[in-house]
Design a protein around this motif. Sequence first.
Motif, PDB file in Angstrom:
ATOM      1  N   GLU A 188     -22.177  -0.067  30.751  1.00 47.66           N
ATOM      2  CA  GLU A 188     -21.467  -1.034  31.589  1.00 47.66           C
ATOM      3  C   GLU A 188     -20.567  -0.360  32.626  1.00 47.66           C
ATOM      4  OE1 GLU A 188     -17.973  -3.146  30.035  1.00 47.66           O
ATOM      5  OE2 GLU A 188     -18.464  -2.350  28.061  1.00 47.66           O
ATOM      6  N   GLU A 189     -20.015   0.811  32.319  1.00 47.07           N
ATOM      7  CA  GLU A 189     -19.122   1.490  33.254  1.00 47.07           C
ATOM      8  C   GLU A 189     -19.880   2.259  34.323  1.00 47.07           C
ATOM      9  OE1 GLU A 189     -16.348   3.918  31.185  1.00 47.07           O
ATOM     10  OE2 GLU A 189     -15.466   2.264  30.052  1.00 47.07           O
ATOM     11  N   ASN A 190     -21.033   2.807  33.972  1.00 43.06           N
ATOM     12  CA  ASN A 190     -21.759   3.689  34.882  1.00 43.06           C
ATOM     13  C   ASN A 190     -22.840   2.982  35.704  1.00 43.06           C
ATOM     14  OD1 ASN A 190     -20.341   5.950  33.822  1.00 43.06           O
ATOM     15  ND2 ASN A 190     -21.767   6.013  32.089  1.00 43.06           N
ATOM     16  N   LEU A 191     -23.508   2.022  35.092  1.00 42.84           N
ATOM     17  CA  LEU A 191     -24.665   1.379  35.725  1.00 42.84           C
ATOM     18  C   LEU A 191     -24.378   0.779  37.107  1.00 42.84           C
ATOM     19  CD1 LEU A 191     -27.645   0.654  35.434  1.00 42.84           C
ATOM     20  CD2 LEU A 191     -26.962  -1.403  34.171  1.00 42.84           C
ATOM     21  N   PRO A 192     -23.208   0.141  37.321  1.00 44.59           N
ATOM     22  CA  PRO A 192     -22.955  -0.414  38.656  1.00 44.59           C
ATOM     23  C   PRO A 192     -23.033   0.635  39.767  1.00 44.59           C
ATOM     24  CG  PRO A 192     -21.386  -1.319  37.090  1.00 44.59           C
ATOM     25  CD  PRO A 192     -22.121  -0.215  36.376  1.00 44.59           C
ATOM     26  N   PHE A 193     -22.585   1.847  39.490  1.00 43.53           N
ATOM     27  CA  PHE A 193     -22.651   2.910  40.499  1.00 43.53           C
ATOM     28  C   PHE A 193     -24.106   3.230  40.846  1.00 43.53           C
ATOM     29  CE2 PHE A 193     -18.507   3.674  38.477  1.00 43.53           C
ATOM     30  CZ  PHE A 193     -17.691   3.780  39.603  1.00 43.53           C
ATOM     31  N   THR A 194     -24.943   3.270  39.818  1.00 45.93           N
ATOM     32  CA  THR A 194     -26.361   3.570  40.031  1.00 45.93           C
ATOM     33  C   THR A 194     -27.038   2.468  40.836  1.00 45.93           C
ATOM     34  OG1 THR A 194     -26.441   4.768  37.926  1.00 45.93           O
ATOM     35  CG2 THR A 194     -28.548   4.103  38.890  1.00 45.93           C
ATOM     36  N   LEU A 195     -26.833   1.229  40.431  1.00 37.93           N
ATOM     37  CA  LEU A 195     -27.492   0.105  41.102  1.00 37.93           C
ATOM     38  C   LEU A 195     -26.940  -0.119  42.508  1.00 37.93           C
ATOM     39  CD1 LEU A 195     -27.896  -2.405  38.130  1.00 37.93           C
ATOM     40  CD2 LEU A 195     -29.398  -0.545  38.883  1.00 37.93           C
ATOM     41  N   ASP A 196     -25.641   0.100  42.696  1.00 34.13           N
ATOM     42  CA  ASP A 196     -25.076   0.007  44.047  1.00 34.13           C
ATOM     43  C   ASP A 196     -25.707   1.044  44.966  1.00 34.13           C
ATOM     44  OD1 ASP A 196     -23.419  -2.094  43.412  1.00 34.13           O
ATOM     45  OD2 ASP A 196     -21.594  -0.882  43.215  1.00 34.13           O
ATOM     46  N   SER A 197     -25.885   2.249  44.445  1.00 38.68           N
ATOM     47  CA  SER A 197     -26.468   3.312  45.283  1.00 38.68           C
ATOM     48  C   SER A 197     -27.913   3.001  45.643  1.00 38.68           C
ATOM     49  CB  SER A 197     -26.360   4.673  44.578  1.00 38.68           C
ATOM     50  OG  SER A 197     -27.268   4.796  43.502  1.00 38.68           O
ATOM     51  N   ARG A 257     -27.288  -8.598  35.053  1.00 34.45           N
ATOM     52  CA  ARG A 257     -27.496  -9.961  35.537  1.00 34.45           C
ATOM     53  C   ARG A 257     -26.932 -10.156  36.947  1.00 34.45           C
ATOM     54  NH1 ARG A 257     -24.993 -12.559  31.596  1.00 34.45           N
ATOM     55  NH2 ARG A 257     -26.716 -12.072  30.190  1.00 34.45           N
ATOM     56  N   LYS A 258     -25.850  -9.486  37.266  1.00 36.54           N
ATOM     57  CA  LYS A 258     -25.247  -9.606  38.597  1.00 36.54           C
ATOM     58  C   LYS A 258     -26.214  -9.156  39.687  1.00 36.54           C
ATOM     59  CE  LYS A 258     -20.436  -8.942  37.094  1.00 36.54           C
ATOM     60  NZ  LYS A 258     -19.254  -8.047  37.162  1.00 36.54           N
ATOM     61  N   TYR A 259     -27.081  -8.223  39.347  1.00 35.01           N
ATOM     62  CA  TYR A 259     -28.029  -7.707  40.339  1.00 35.01           C
ATOM     63  C   TYR A 259     -29.331  -8.501  40.333  1.00 35.01           C
ATOM     64  CZ  TYR A 259     -24.809  -3.802  40.736  1.00 35.01           C
ATOM     65  OH  TYR A 259     -23.675  -3.038  40.954  1.00 35.01           O
ATOM     66  N   THR A 260     -29.807  -8.855  39.142  1.00 39.72           N
ATOM     67  CA  THR A 260     -31.075  -9.595  39.071  1.00 39.72           C
ATOM     68  C   THR A 260     -30.951 -11.004  39.659  1.00 39.72           C
ATOM     69  OG1 THR A 260     -30.586 -10.314  36.798  1.00 39.72           O
ATOM     70  CG2 THR A 260     -31.879  -8.301  37.060  1.00 39.72           C
ATOM     71  N   THR A 311     -29.079 -11.828  42.236  1.00 36.07           N
ATOM     72  CA  THR A 311     -28.797 -11.823  43.678  1.00 36.07           C
ATOM     73  C   THR A 311     -29.773 -10.975  44.492  1.00 36.07           C
ATOM     74  OG1 THR A 311     -27.244  -9.974  43.389  1.00 36.07           O
ATOM     75  CG2 THR A 311     -26.336 -12.202  43.271  1.00 36.07           C
ATOM     76  N   ASP A 312     -30.597 -10.187  43.819  1.00 34.77           N
ATOM     77  CA  ASP A 312     -31.509  -9.286  44.531  1.00 34.77           C
ATOM     78  C   ASP A 312     -32.863  -9.303  43.820  1.00 34.77           C
ATOM     79  OD1 ASP A 312     -32.877  -7.143  45.749  1.00 34.77           O
ATOM     80  OD2 ASP A 312     -31.032  -6.005  46.042  1.00 34.77           O
ATOM     81  N   SER A 313     -33.881  -9.815  44.488  1.00 31.00           N
ATOM     82  CA  SER A 313     -35.204  -9.976  43.873  1.00 31.00           C
ATOM     83  C   SER A 313     -35.886  -8.650  43.540  1.00 31.00           C
ATOM     84  CB  SER A 313     -36.109 -10.797  44.802  1.00 31.00           C
ATOM     85  OG  SER A 313     -36.286 -10.125  46.043  1.00 31.00           O
ATOM     86  N   ARG A 314     -35.347  -7.559  44.053  1.00 33.30           N
ATOM     87  CA  ARG A 314     -35.935  -6.247  43.763  1.00 33.30           C
ATOM     88  C   ARG A 314     -35.526  -5.722  42.388  1.00 33.30           C
ATOM     89  NH1 ARG A 314     -33.751  -2.883  48.708  1.00 33.30           N
ATOM     90  NH2 ARG A 314     -31.904  -4.020  47.981  1.00 33.30           N
ATOM     91  N   PHE A 315     -34.622  -6.437  41.712  1.00 37.28           N
ATOM     92  CA  PHE A 315     -34.135  -6.004  40.408  1.00 37.28           C
ATOM     93  C   PHE A 315     -34.618  -6.957  39.316  1.00 37.28           C
ATOM     94  CE2 PHE A 315     -31.374  -4.045  43.444  1.00 37.28           C
ATOM     95  CZ  PHE A 315     -31.035  -2.809  42.889  1.00 37.28           C
ATOM     96  N   GLU A 316     -35.175  -6.359  38.255  1.00 39.08           N
ATOM     97  CA  GLU A 316     -35.615  -7.119  37.085  1.00 39.08           C
ATOM     98  C   GLU A 316     -35.073  -6.436  35.834  1.00 39.08           C
ATOM     99  OE1 GLU A 316     -39.842  -7.483  36.993  1.00 39.08           O
ATOM    100  OE2 GLU A 316     -39.977  -8.477  38.953  1.00 39.08           O
ATOM    101  N   THR A 317     -35.183  -7.119  34.714  1.00 43.10           N
ATOM    102  CA  THR A 317     -34.683  -6.526  33.472  1.00 43.10           C
ATOM    103  C   THR A 317     -35.630  -6.790  32.314  1.00 43.10           C
ATOM    104  OG1 THR A 317     -32.743  -6.298  32.032  1.00 43.10           O
ATOM    105  CG2 THR A 317     -33.310  -8.518  32.777  1.00 43.10           C
ATOM    106  N   VAL A 318     -35.573  -5.893  31.345  1.00 45.42           N
ATOM    107  CA  VAL A 318     -36.314  -6.023  30.088  1.00 45.42           C
ATOM    108  C   VAL A 318     -35.313  -5.773  28.972  1.00 45.42           C
ATOM    109  CG1 VAL A 318     -38.118  -5.049  28.621  1.00 45.42           C
ATOM    110  CG2 VAL A 318     -38.490  -5.233  31.093  1.00 45.42           C
TER     111      VAL A 318
END
Length: 284
Positions: free
Chosen positions: A13-22, A49-52, A54-61
Motif C-alpha cells: 500500500e505504501e509503495n504501489l502508488p509510486f509505481t502506478l503513478d510512474s 481500485r483507485k487506478y482501475t 479511473t484508468d482503463s489501462r489498469f486491471e486487477t487479479v
Amino acid sequence: MRFLIIIPAHNEEENLPFTLDSLQQQSFKDFKTVIVNDGSTDKTPEVIRKYTETDSRFETVDLQKSAHQPGSKVVNAFKNGLKTQNKDEFDVICKFDADIILSENYLETVENAFKNNPEYGLVGGLLYIEKEGKWIYEGNSNKTHVRGPMKAYRKECFIQIGGLRETLGWDNIDSILLENLGWKEIVIPELQVKLIKVKGADYTIRPADYYGRYFYFLGLNRFLAYTASAKEAAKSKSVSFFFKIIKAYETCKTNNLELKISKEEQKTINNKRWKMLKKKWLKM
C-alpha cells in the motif's frame, strides 16, 4: 508496439502508488497493466481500485496469499496475471515489481530498443536505491543483467524460453536460456529505476540456505555448485559459510526436489556457467 505489464503485489500500500503513478506519467501510452493482489492484508486492494476505476489501462487479479518463498511466489502471481490476458494482443511482456519508480521515458526507450534491434529479447535499466538522501546504483549485480524488478521481454523471446519458472533463480535462468536461443539481454544504463524497498529484507530464509537452494534450483552440478559456494564463502571470509551452503545444496539433492528446468536446459545452464568460470577465474 503494445506492452503488457504484470505487477505482483503483496502488502504494498505504501509503495504501489509510486509505481502506478510512474506508469501513468509515461510518455509512451500504449500499455495494459495487470496488478496481481497476492493476498494482501493491508490497503493494497484499495490502492489498486483507485487506478482501475479511473484508468482503463489498469486491471486487477485477486489471489489468496501464497507461501513466501523467494522466486516461486512472485512468478506464481505473475503467471496468474498473465493467464487472464491474450498474449496475441501484445508485443512486449513485462514483469515489474510493485515498489519501483520508472522515469517518464522508460517504456518509450524500451520500445525504441526493441524496434531498432530485432535481436533484443530482454531489455531493462539499472536499479538505484536511496542512501543518505541520494539515489545510488544498487550494485547487486553486473551491469549487463536485467534485474527481476523490471523485466521487459519481446513476446517471441518470452514464448521461446518457456516463460518464467516458478523457482529460485528464475531471473538468471531466463537470461541463460534466451542467450542460448540467439536473443540478446540488454541493459540501458541511462534508464535509472528507483527501487523503494531493498530486496530480500522480508525473506525468512537464511543466507546459506538461500545460496544452497539457489545453486540447486539453478541446476548446477556439484563441481559448479561447490565452486560458487566457495566464492560466496570467500566474500564472507567464512569457511563455515561454505559448508553451510553445501549442506543446503546437498539436502535439496538428497530430497530430489523438483527442478523447473528440463535436462537439456540444465545442460545449457551448466555449460554457460562453466564458460564463465573459465573466462573469469581460469583466464581461458
